[in-house]
Design an enzyme around this catalytic site. Structure first.
Site, mmCIF file in Angstrom:
data_model
loop_
_atom_site.group_PDB
_atom_site.id
_atom_site.type_symbol
_atom_site.label_atom_id
_atom_site.label_comp_id
_atom_site.label_asym_id
_atom_site.label_seq_id
_atom_site.Cartn_x
_atom_site.Cartn_y
_atom_site.Cartn_z
ATOM 1 N N SER A 12 0.819 -1.220 0.000
ATOM 2 C CA SER A 12 0.000 0.000 0.000
ATOM 3 C C SER A 12 0.851 1.267 0.000
ATOM 4 C CB SER A 12 -0.939 -0.002 1.207
ATOM 5 O OG SER A 12 -0.181 -0.115 2.403
ATOM 6 N N TYR A 44 7.682 8.098 4.034
ATOM 7 C CA TYR A 44 8.836 8.828 4.573
ATOM 8 C C TYR A 44 9.603 9.622 3.518
ATOM 9 C CZ TYR A 44 7.591 5.956 8.475
ATOM 10 O OH TYR A 44 6.865 5.365 9.479
ATOM 11 N N GLY A 47 12.292 14.493 -0.223
ATOM 12 C CA GLY A 47 12.675 15.460 -1.250
ATOM 13 C C GLY A 47 11.558 15.789 -2.227
ATOM 14 N N GLU A 113 18.013 18.619 -6.794
ATOM 15 C CA GLU A 113 18.742 17.632 -5.988
ATOM 16 C C GLU A 113 19.943 17.132 -6.767
ATOM 17 O OE1 GLU A 113 15.778 14.702 -4.967
ATOM 18 O OE2 GLU A 113 15.000 15.923 -3.330
ATOM 19 N N HIS A 241 22.190 6.444 0.823
ATOM 20 C CA HIS A 241 21.977 7.896 0.833
ATOM 21 C C HIS A 241 23.124 8.523 1.605
ATOM 22 C CE1 HIS A 241 20.174 11.812 1.225
ATOM 23 N NE2 HIS A 241 19.174 11.442 0.448
ATOM 24 N N ARG A 288 24.461 10.606 -6.015
ATOM 25 C CA ARG A 288 24.569 9.985 -4.693
ATOM 26 C C ARG A 288 25.702 8.992 -4.521
ATOM 27 N NH1 ARG A 288 18.399 8.920 -3.286
ATOM 28 N NH2 ARG A 288 18.099 11.164 -3.240
ATOM 29 N N HIS A 349 19.517 3.043 1.421
ATOM 30 C CA HIS A 349 18.348 3.887 1.167
ATOM 31 C C HIS A 349 17.400 3.304 0.114
ATOM 32 C CE1 HIS A 349 16.128 7.627 0.915
ATOM 33 N NE2 HIS A 349 16.383 7.746 -0.377
ATOM 34 N N ARG A 384 20.244 5.255 -9.048
ATOM 35 C CA ARG A 384 19.012 6.016 -9.275
ATOM 36 C C ARG A 384 19.245 7.511 -9.073
ATOM 37 N NH1 ARG A 384 14.799 7.931 -5.690
ATOM 38 N NH2 ARG A 384 15.988 7.046 -3.980
HETATM 39 P P1 FAD Z 1 6.542 1.221 -0.458
HETATM 40 O O1 FAD Z 1 6.083 2.610 -0.375
HETATM 41 O O2 FAD Z 1 7.681 0.820 0.380
HETATM 42 O O3 FAD Z 1 5.309 0.275 -0.106
HETATM 43 C C1 FAD Z 1 5.485 -1.108 0.026
HETATM 44 C C2 FAD Z 1 4.240 -1.691 0.644
HETATM 45 O O4 FAD Z 1 4.278 -3.110 0.596
HETATM 46 C C3 FAD Z 1 4.078 -1.337 2.107
HETATM 47 O O5 FAD Z 1 2.721 -1.025 2.316
HETATM 48 C C4 FAD Z 1 4.433 -2.629 2.835
HETATM 49 O O6 FAD Z 1 3.840 -2.770 4.088
HETATM 50 C C5 FAD Z 1 3.891 -3.646 1.845
HETATM 51 N N1 FAD Z 1 4.479 -4.982 1.941
HETATM 52 C C6 FAD Z 1 5.791 -5.331 1.831
HETATM 53 N N2 FAD Z 1 5.912 -6.666 1.938
HETATM 54 C C7 FAD Z 1 4.671 -7.179 2.105
HETATM 55 C C8 FAD Z 1 4.138 -8.492 2.284
HETATM 56 N N3 FAD Z 1 4.924 -9.573 2.330
HETATM 57 N N4 FAD Z 1 2.806 -8.631 2.417
HETATM 58 C C9 FAD Z 1 1.988 -7.561 2.405
HETATM 59 N N5 FAD Z 1 2.424 -6.296 2.258
HETATM 60 C C10 FAD Z 1 3.750 -6.113 2.101
HETATM 61 N N6 FAD Z 1 11.950 8.596 -3.646
HETATM 62 C C11 FAD Z 1 11.700 9.684 -4.380
HETATM 63 O O7 FAD Z 1 11.423 9.571 -5.580
HETATM 64 N N7 FAD Z 1 11.720 10.912 -3.811
HETATM 65 C C12 FAD Z 1 12.008 11.103 -2.496
HETATM 66 O O8 FAD Z 1 12.004 12.222 -2.019
HETATM 67 C C13 FAD Z 1 12.308 9.974 -1.704
HETATM 68 N N8 FAD Z 1 12.629 10.115 -0.405
HETATM 69 C C14 FAD Z 1 12.793 8.993 0.361
HETATM 70 C C15 FAD Z 1 13.019 9.124 1.726
HETATM 71 C C16 FAD Z 1 13.104 8.004 2.525
HETATM 72 C C17 FAD Z 1 13.354 8.158 4.014
HETATM 73 C C18 FAD Z 1 12.978 6.718 1.958
HETATM 74 C C19 FAD Z 1 13.053 5.485 2.812
HETATM 75 C C20 FAD Z 1 12.781 6.578 0.590
HETATM 76 C C21 FAD Z 1 12.688 7.703 -0.214
HETATM 77 N N9 FAD Z 1 12.465 7.594 -1.583
HETATM 78 C C22 FAD Z 1 12.231 8.709 -2.324
HETATM 79 C C23 FAD Z 1 12.256 6.295 -2.199
HETATM 80 C C24 FAD Z 1 10.746 6.069 -2.342
HETATM 81 O O9 FAD Z 1 10.097 6.558 -1.209
HETATM 82 C C25 FAD Z 1 10.397 4.615 -2.505
HETATM 83 O O10 FAD Z 1 11.208 4.017 -3.475
HETATM 84 C C26 FAD Z 1 8.943 4.482 -2.937
HETATM 85 O O11 FAD Z 1 8.113 5.157 -2.038
HETATM 86 C C27 FAD Z 1 8.558 3.020 -3.015
HETATM 87 O O12 FAD Z 1 7.181 2.942 -3.206
HETATM 88 P P2 FAD Z 1 6.517 1.516 -3.340
HETATM 89 O O13 FAD Z 1 5.056 1.729 -3.472
HETATM 90 O O14 FAD Z 1 7.213 0.724 -4.361
HETATM 91 O O15 FAD Z 1 6.864 0.789 -1.949
HETATM 92 C C1 SIN Z 2 15.951 12.835 -0.445
HETATM 93 O O1 SIN Z 2 15.025 13.583 -0.136
HETATM 94 O O2 SIN Z 2 17.144 13.130 -0.328
HETATM 95 C C2 SIN Z 2 15.612 11.492 -0.971
HETATM 96 C C3 SIN Z 2 15.245 11.619 -2.384
HETATM 97 C C4 SIN Z 2 15.228 10.284 -3.041
HETATM 98 O O3 SIN Z 2 15.522 9.266 -2.413
HETATM 99 O O4 SIN Z 2 14.929 10.275 -4.229
#
Ligand code: FAD
Ligand code: SIN
Length: 523
Positions: A12, A44, A47, A113, A241, A288, A349, A384
């Protein structure tokens, strides 16, 4: 219990929620997520999301920046597609209720960035991910065709293997029929039959001891697909990161967004000297991999535990306006950023590799799609570019929804799937077997397979991990399933894949940096 759904979405975050909203016009969507419904890496993100938005910028510039950051290992066709379609997808996020900050003239306030040649990052203060997650979840909760099952943990996807057939990675027509999912509130395992299954499980930060990722990031989706003999790619490219807050007892590590360096913050050694120009003419705003390696080198040379980020010269009002979350965090630890420099250190990260997919997010297993951080689309190459991850997630969620919706009516449920077989298993006697093994994997990966690697370190990590793998498989066979046990199994699997792919790639490129002189890339 057997449950039937048209679309099973696992995860989600931005990817799973975006897909669910689009697919829901074409069938019933069951969205399972292993923690609270909003818990995700997405929540979380600080940026922002990169998109070509203003006239001074161009598709070509964003493509070039993405290619350069990825050491030209990215797939140019995919990069062009993501960058070209991305702006439209970001507009949709806005239509769905996401707020991005605006400047006084009413235009979006675009940040810059590392690795970006232009200002093109749309953001909401320094909590962009929280805002996107909020807006998408609100829409999902109100959609009559989507049901969210939180605290539902996907254990494994279901394929012909569960019908007693032999499946190998060479099998041409592996099919996905849904997944076995553990309801962690009543400890029952349900059989979810789905016409289409979407893996949106995010990253794998907890393979390492120090990561910015929340505890959900255990690489489950990638491990599930690998076990089911799907193809996985580029796992050696693990992004660290450069600037997580140095606060050794805090897990996960708190991120200090790269946007602060875009705003003018500068990296300095503990004796106050700027050092980034020594490593790259782009200084603190180099991509990075370069900045993280430079910090790693400075720490190794000086023996210090952290370097500093200096933003003492910032204008107080605009700093607090742009970075309220970081400001409050620092102040809570007694660091006034206008008086003291902020101690920072690199932390795991992001995972560039993952489940291999094509331009429609189709994996090598039929009726199984992968989107978001768990997928390897070819966008990132060897590293990335900042803020391209949220963009990739929305572009591929849209594409997956288009093609999956067009196919849904031609797919039937598989009727003969057996229930989960728990025969011969017992409750775990000791949790220490799981918690200690987890720490060991994390230490092995952090010490030997981190920012800088060598053939010797990789071999040592491989041998150590093999012992843990065998011990844990034996435990898994005889133990009643729990989320922790499965997560450990998946973390070991991801560690193994990272090492295996790292051993295969002989030269240093992007995030994969080998210290062995003979293996370094020639200039
Ligand atoms: P996620 O948002 O991680 O969602 C994964 C989901 O899967 C979660 O709901 C989890 O509970 C669920 N899940 C996992 N395993 C299972 C399972 N076995 N069964 C059921 N559910 C499960 N990227 C940017 O582009 N810009 C930014 O500014 C940026 N800042 C970041 C800052 C931080 C601190 C972090 C950690 C990452 C950042 N990133 C950023 C990277 C970016 O946030 C993530 O790559 C992106 O949000 C991933 O989205 P997603 O939907 O693929 O996975
Ligand atoms: C950050 O805000 O520095 C993270 C951005 C990203 O992971 O793309």
């Amino acid at each position: 219990m057997h449950i039937k759904t048209d679309f099973l979405v696992i995860g989600s975050g931005i990817a799973g929620l975006s897909f669910a909203l689009k697919a829901a016009s074409h069938g019933k969507v069951m969205l399972v997520t292993k923690s609270n419904e909003d818990e995700s890496n997405t929540k979380y993100a600080q940026g922002g999301i990169a998109a070509v938005w203003q006239d001074t910028d161009s598709i070509e510039k964003h493509i070039e920046d993405t290619l350069i950051a990825g050491s030209y290992l990215g797939n140019e066709k995919i990069i062009r597609m993501v960058v070209t379609e991305g702006t439209e997808r970001v507009k949709e996020l806005i239509e769905l209720g996401t707020n991005f900050d605006k400047a006084e003239n009413g235009n979006y306030d675009l940040a810059k960035e590392g690795g970006h040649s232009e200002h093109r990052i749309l953001h909401y203060k320094d909590i962009t991910g929280f805002e996107i997650e909020r807006a998408l979840l609100k829409q999902v909760r109100n959609h009559k065709n989507i049901t969210i099952y939180d605290h539902y943990y996907a254990i494994d996807i279901i394929t012909q293997h569960h019908l007693g057939k032999v499946v190998t990675s060479q099998t041409q027509d592996i099919k996905c029929f849904g997944a076995y999912v553990l309801n962690t509130l009543n400890n029952k395992i349900d059989t979810v039959l789905a016409k289409i299954t979407i893996m949106a499980t995010g990253g794998a930060g907890h393979v390492y001891s120090t990561t910015t990722n929340p505890s959900i990031a255990t690489g489950d989706g990638i491990a599930m697909v690998y076990r089911a003999k799907g193809h996985v790619n580029d796992m050696e490219f693990v992004q660290f990161h450069p600037t997580s807050l140095y606060n050794p007892n805090e897990h996960p590590s708190f991120l200090i967004t790269e946007a602060m360096r875009g705003f003018g913050a500068e990296l300095k050694t503990q004796d106050g000297k700027s050092f980034m120009q020594k490593y790259d003419e782009r200084g603190s705003l180099a991509p990075r991999d370069i900045v993280a390696r430079a910090i790693d080198n400075e720490l190794k040379m000086s023996g210090a535990d952290f370097v500093y980020l200096d933003c003492r010269h910032f204008d107080r009002k605009s700093f607090i306006e742009h970075f309220p979350n970081i400001y409050n965090k620092c102040m809570s630890l007694g660091i006034d950023p206008f008086a003291k420099m902020i101690p920072v250190v690199p932390a795991q990260h992001y995972l560039c590799g993952g489940i291999l997919v094509n331009e429609w997010a189709e994996s090598t297993i039929q009726n199984l799609y992968a989107i978001g951080e768990c997928a390897c689309t070819g966008l990132h190459g060897a590293n990335r570019l900042a803020s391209n991850s949220l963009l990739e997630a929305v572009v591929f969620a849209h594409r997956a929804a288009e093609i999956a919706s067009a196919k849904i009516n031609s797919i039937d449920f598989e009727a003969l799937i057996p229930d989960w077989d728990a025969e011969g298993t017992e409750h775990a006697e000791e949790m220490i077997l799981i918690t200690q093994s987890l720490k060991e994997v994390q230490q092995i990966m952090s010490n030997y397979v981190g920012i800088v690697r060598s053939e010797l370190r990789l071999k040592r990590a491989f041998d150590r991990l093999e012992i843990l793998y065998k011990e844990n498989e034996a435990l898994y066979e005889k133990t009643i399933i729990t989320q922790k046990l499965c997560e450990l199994r998946n973390i070991i699997c991801i560690g193994y894949l990272i090492i295996k792919h790292a051993m295969r790639r002989k030269e240093s490129v992007g995030l994969h940096y080998m210290v062995d002189k003979s293996l370094r890339k020639k200039k």
